[in-house]
Design a protein around this motif. Structure first.
Motif, PDB file in Angstrom:
ATOM      1  N   MET A  10       0.758  -1.049   0.068  1.00  6.05           N
ATOM      2  CA  MET A  10       0.073   0.102   0.069  1.00  6.05           C
ATOM      3  C   MET A  10       1.031   1.136   0.007  1.00  6.05           C
ATOM      4  O   MET A  10       0.546   2.273  -0.593  1.00  6.05           O
ATOM      5  CB  MET A  10      -0.953   0.152   1.245  1.00  6.05           C
ATOM      6  N   ILE A  11       1.998   1.325   0.637  1.00  8.86           N
ATOM      7  CA  ILE A  11       2.977   2.247   0.584  1.00  8.86           C
ATOM      8  C   ILE A  11       3.414   2.611  -0.816  1.00  8.86           C
ATOM      9  O   ILE A  11       3.343   3.765  -1.162  1.00  8.86           O
ATOM     10  CB  ILE A  11       4.224   1.879   1.692  1.00  8.86           C
ATOM     11  N   VAL A  12       3.714   1.587  -1.413  1.00  8.52           N
ATOM     12  CA  VAL A  12       4.330   1.937  -2.898  1.00  8.52           C
ATOM     13  C   VAL A  12       3.013   2.226  -3.800  1.00  8.52           C
ATOM     14  O   VAL A  12       3.439   3.293  -4.709  1.00  8.52           O
ATOM     15  CB  VAL A  12       4.780   0.501  -3.472  1.00  8.52           C
ATOM     16  N   VAL A  13       2.010   1.943  -3.540  1.00  7.68           N
ATOM     17  CA  VAL A  13       0.783   2.170  -4.305  1.00  7.68           C
ATOM     18  C   VAL A  13       0.448   3.726  -4.036  1.00  7.68           C
ATOM     19  O   VAL A  13       0.384   4.599  -4.886  1.00  7.68           O
ATOM     20  CB  VAL A  13      -0.454   1.537  -3.830  1.00  7.68           C
ATOM     21  N   ALA A  14       0.688   4.277  -2.727  1.00  5.28           N
ATOM     22  CA  ALA A  14       0.569   5.608  -2.629  1.00  5.28           C
ATOM     23  C   ALA A  14       1.448   6.416  -3.098  1.00  5.28           C
ATOM     24  O   ALA A  14       1.119   7.457  -3.699  1.00  5.28           O
ATOM     25  CB  ALA A  14       0.469   5.664  -0.963  1.00  5.28           C
ATOM     26  N   VAL A  15       2.765   5.994  -3.015  1.00  3.42           N
ATOM     27  CA  VAL A  15       3.773   6.873  -3.764  1.00  3.42           C
ATOM     28  C   VAL A  15       3.648   6.679  -5.223  1.00  3.42           C
ATOM     29  O   VAL A  15       4.049   7.933  -5.805  1.00  3.42           O
ATOM     30  CB  VAL A  15       5.189   6.108  -3.393  1.00  3.42           C
ATOM     31  N   ARG A  16       3.299   5.533  -5.872  1.00  2.38           N
ATOM     32  CA  ARG A  16       3.220   5.778  -7.160  1.00  2.38           C
ATOM     33  C   ARG A  16       1.980   6.896  -7.641  1.00  2.38           C
ATOM     34  O   ARG A  16       2.034   7.501  -8.610  1.00  2.38           O
ATOM     35  CB  ARG A  16       2.724   4.332  -7.702  1.00  2.38           C
ATOM     36  N   TRP A  17       0.946   6.654  -6.964  1.00  2.00           N
ATOM     37  CA  TRP A  17      -0.176   7.537  -7.072  1.00  2.00           C
ATOM     38  C   TRP A  17       0.324   9.162  -7.260  1.00  2.00           C
ATOM     39  O   TRP A  17      -0.072   9.812  -8.191  1.00  2.00           O
ATOM     40  CB  TRP A  17      -1.603   7.465  -6.019  1.00  2.00           C
ATOM     41  N   TYR A  18       0.945   9.458  -5.979  1.00  2.00           N
ATOM     42  CA  TYR A  18       1.279  10.812  -5.789  1.00  2.00           C
ATOM     43  C   TYR A  18       2.362  11.135  -7.030  1.00  2.00           C
ATOM     44  O   TYR A  18       2.219  12.448  -7.617  1.00  2.00           O
ATOM     45  CB  TYR A  18       2.042  10.804  -4.815  1.00  2.00           C
TER      46      TYR A  18
ATOM     47  N   GLN B 232       8.867  11.054   0.536  1.00  2.00           N
ATOM     48  CA  GLN B 232      10.436  11.263   0.704  1.00  2.00           C
ATOM     49  C   GLN B 232      11.056  10.395   1.089  1.00  2.00           C
ATOM     50  O   GLN B 232      12.403  10.187   0.479  1.00  2.00           O
ATOM     51  CB  GLN B 232      10.425  12.213   1.860  1.00  2.00           C
ATOM     52  N   ARG B 233      10.712   9.188   1.679  1.00  2.00           N
ATOM     53  CA  ARG B 233      11.588   7.800   2.063  1.00  2.00           C
ATOM     54  C   ARG B 233      11.609   6.985   0.997  1.00  2.00           C
ATOM     55  O   ARG B 233      12.770   6.590   0.453  1.00  2.00           O
ATOM     56  CB  ARG B 233      10.830   7.402   3.078  1.00  2.00           C
ATOM     57  N   PHE B 234      10.491   6.728   0.213  1.00  2.00           N
ATOM     58  CA  PHE B 234      10.816   5.603  -0.897  1.00  2.00           C
ATOM     59  C   PHE B 234      10.995   5.888  -2.387  1.00  2.00           C
ATOM     60  O   PHE B 234      11.430   5.131  -3.013  1.00  2.00           O
ATOM     61  CB  PHE B 234       9.335   4.657  -0.558  1.00  2.00           C
ATOM     62  N   THR B 235      10.769   7.162  -2.713  1.00  4.41           N
ATOM     63  CA  THR B 235      10.817   7.810  -4.274  1.00  4.41           C
ATOM     64  C   THR B 235      12.407   7.411  -4.400  1.00  4.41           C
ATOM     65  O   THR B 235      12.672   6.875  -5.417  1.00  4.41           O
ATOM     66  CB  THR B 235      10.590   9.110  -4.305  1.00  4.41           C
ATOM     67  N   PRO B 236      13.405   7.828  -3.541  1.00  6.73           N
ATOM     68  CA  PRO B 236      14.596   7.577  -4.034  1.00  6.73           C
ATOM     69  C   PRO B 236      15.097   6.122  -3.818  1.00  6.73           C
ATOM     70  O   PRO B 236      15.896   5.809  -4.880  1.00  6.73           O
ATOM     71  CB  PRO B 236      15.736   8.359  -2.866  1.00  6.73           C
ATOM     72  N   LEU B 237      14.656   5.338  -3.019  1.00  2.28           N
ATOM     73  CA  LEU B 237      15.089   4.071  -2.875  1.00  2.28           C
ATOM     74  C   LEU B 237      14.371   3.222  -4.343  1.00  2.28           C
ATOM     75  O   LEU B 237      15.021   2.560  -4.912  1.00  2.28           O
ATOM     76  CB  LEU B 237      14.417   3.484  -1.963  1.00  2.28           C
ATOM     77  N   LEU B 238      13.093   3.464  -4.799  1.00  2.00           N
ATOM     78  CA  LEU B 238      12.601   3.172  -5.919  1.00  2.00           C
ATOM     79  C   LEU B 238      13.225   3.651  -7.059  1.00  2.00           C
ATOM     80  O   LEU B 238      13.778   2.489  -7.857  1.00  2.00           O
ATOM     81  CB  LEU B 238      11.022   3.336  -6.101  1.00  2.00           C
ATOM     82  N   ALA B 239      13.777   4.817  -7.263  1.00  2.00           N
ATOM     83  CA  ALA B 239      14.487   5.055  -8.613  1.00  2.00           C
ATOM     84  C   ALA B 239      15.933   4.584  -8.491  1.00  2.00           C
ATOM     85  O   ALA B 239      16.364   4.182  -9.452  1.00  2.00           O
ATOM     86  CB  ALA B 239      14.627   6.673  -8.219  1.00  2.00           C
TER      87      ALA B 239
ATOM     88  N   GLY C 260      11.695  12.614  -8.531  1.00  2.00           N
ATOM     89  CA  GLY C 260      10.649  11.109  -8.776  1.00  2.00           C
ATOM     90  C   GLY C 260       9.708  11.660  -9.892  1.00  2.00           C
ATOM     91  O   GLY C 260       9.379  10.638 -10.362  1.00  2.00           O
ATOM     92  N   HIS C 261       9.612  12.695 -10.231  1.00  2.00           N
ATOM     93  CA  HIS C 261       8.502  13.092 -11.407  1.00  2.00           C
ATOM     94  C   HIS C 261       9.550  12.646 -12.518  1.00  2.00           C
ATOM     95  O   HIS C 261       8.987  12.116 -13.278  1.00  2.00           O
ATOM     96  CB  HIS C 261       8.276  14.828 -11.451  1.00  2.00           C
ATOM     97  N   ALA C 262      10.875  13.048 -12.478  1.00  2.00           N
ATOM     98  CA  ALA C 262      11.604  12.567 -13.924  1.00  2.00           C
ATOM     99  C   ALA C 262      11.728  11.043 -13.780  1.00  2.00           C
ATOM    100  O   ALA C 262      11.764  10.527 -15.002  1.00  2.00           O
ATOM    101  CB  ALA C 262      13.138  13.287 -13.346  1.00  2.00           C
ATOM    102  N   PHE C 263      11.792  10.379 -12.812  1.00  2.00           N
ATOM    103  CA  PHE C 263      11.671   8.701 -12.883  1.00  2.00           C
ATOM    104  C   PHE C 263      10.516   8.490 -13.377  1.00  2.00           C
ATOM    105  O   PHE C 263      10.378   7.649 -14.252  1.00  2.00           O
ATOM    106  CB  PHE C 263      12.017   8.431 -11.223  1.00  2.00           C
ATOM    107  N   MET C 264       9.548   9.015 -13.017  1.00  2.00           N
ATOM    108  CA  MET C 264       8.087   8.618 -13.481  1.00  2.00           C
ATOM    109  C   MET C 264       8.009   8.894 -14.850  1.00  2.00           C
ATOM    110  O   MET C 264       7.512   7.976 -15.455  1.00  2.00           O
ATOM    111  CB  MET C 264       7.094   9.209 -12.619  1.00  2.00           C
ATOM    112  N   GLN C 265       8.447  10.006 -15.197  1.00  2.00           N
ATOM    113  CA  GLN C 265       8.357  10.461 -16.845  1.00  2.00           C
ATOM    114  C   GLN C 265       9.370   9.357 -17.621  1.00  2.00           C
ATOM    115  O   GLN C 265       8.615   9.018 -18.681  1.00  2.00           O
ATOM    116  CB  GLN C 265       8.789  11.876 -16.754  1.00  2.00           C
TER     117      GLN C 265
END
Length: 214
Positions: free
Chosen positions: A1-9, A40-47, A179-184
Motif C-alpha cells: 500500500m505504501i508503494v501504491v500511495a507513492v506511485r499515485w502521488y 520522501q523515504r521511498f521515492t529515492p529507493l525506488l528510483a 521522482g517526477h523525472a523517474f516517473m516520466q
C-alpha cells in the motif's frame, strides 16, 4: 500500500490530502503527513532500484534551467534531456551560477557514467567554462531555438507541481522533482522493466517489481 500511495502521488496530479482520501476510501486510514513521509523515504529507493534497468541515455543532451517556488522563495531547477526525451538528471539550486552548473553536470556524469558528444544550452555565460573543464570532447551547441526540446519538457514538471500546496525545503523539492523525472522516464519506456506487460499496466507492474527489490 505504501508503494501504491507513492506511485499515485508521482503519477497523477494529486496532493497528499488527495492520496489520503483515496486510501481512506479503500479502508486505509493514513494521515497526509504520513503520505508525505512515504514519498520522501521511498521515492529515492525506488528510483535507485530501477537504475540497473535504465536505458543508457543518448549522446545529445539538452540542458536548461526553470524556476519553482520553495517555501515562497524562487529556486532554479537544472534539467537535461537527451534526443530521445529521457530525463538525464535534475538539480534544485538556490543560485544560477557556474558552481551550480558544475554540480549538475558532475552529478549526471557520475551517476550515468556516460559522456555526451554534444551539449545544447542557452547562451548563459557560465556553461562554456564548465563544459570545457568537465566534457572537453563535447560540442557545445548554442543557437536560437536549438534548446526548444528541454524548454518544452519543463511544462511536464510545471503541470505536475501545480496541484501541490507548495514545496517546503530544497531537499524535499529535490526528491519530488527527481521522482517526477523517474516517473516520466518510466512512462516513456526508458527502463527495461515489465516490457511484456500492456502499456496501461506497465507503471503499476514496475512499481510492484521495484518494491520487491527494495
Amino acid at each position: 500500500m505504501i508503494v501504491v500511495a507513492v506511485r499515485w502521488y508521482l503519477r497523477y496530479n494529486l496532493s497528499y490530502r488527495d492520496v489520503e482520501e483515496l486510501l481512506a476510501e479503500r479502508g486505509v486510514e493514513v494521515d497526509h503527513v504520513t503520505v508525505f513521509r512515504w514519498v520522501q523515504r521511498f521515492t529515492p529507493l525506488l528510483a535507485d532500484a530501477a537504475r540497473f534497468a535504465r536505458h543508457s541515455p543518448g549522446d545529445r543532451w539538452f540542458v536548461d534551467e526553470t524556476y519553482v517556488k520553495v517555501n515562497g522563495v524562487w529556486r532554479y531547477v537544472y534539467r537535461a534531456i537527451d534526443q530521445h526525451g529521457q530525463v538525464i538528471d535534475v538539480l534544485v539550486s538556490a543560485r544560477r551560477d557556474a558552481a551550480a552548473a558544475r554540480r549538475f553536470f558532475q552529478k549526471a556524469l557520475r551517476m550515468l557514467k556516460v559522456t555526451p558528444s554534444e551539449v545544447v544550452t542557452d547562451a548563459a555565460p557560465v556553461y562554456p567554462a564548465v563544459l570545457d573543464d568537465l566534457i572537453p570532447s563535447a560540442w557545445h551547441h548554442v543557437e536560437r531555438h536549438a534548446n526548444n526540446p528541454i524548454e518544452a519538457d519543463h511544462s511536464q514538471l510545471k503541470h505536475r507541481l501545480r496541484p501541490m500546496r507548495g514545496l517546503r525545503t530544497d531537499q524535499t523539492a529535490q526528491v519530488i522533482i527527481a521522482g517526477h523525472a523517474f516517473m516520466q522516464n518510466l512512462r516513456r519506456g526508458h527502463y527495461e522493466l515489465t516490457v511484456d506487460v500492456p502499456t496501461a499496466k506497465r507503471v503499476g507492474a514496475a512499481f510492484t517489481e521495484l518494491a520487491h527489490a527494495i
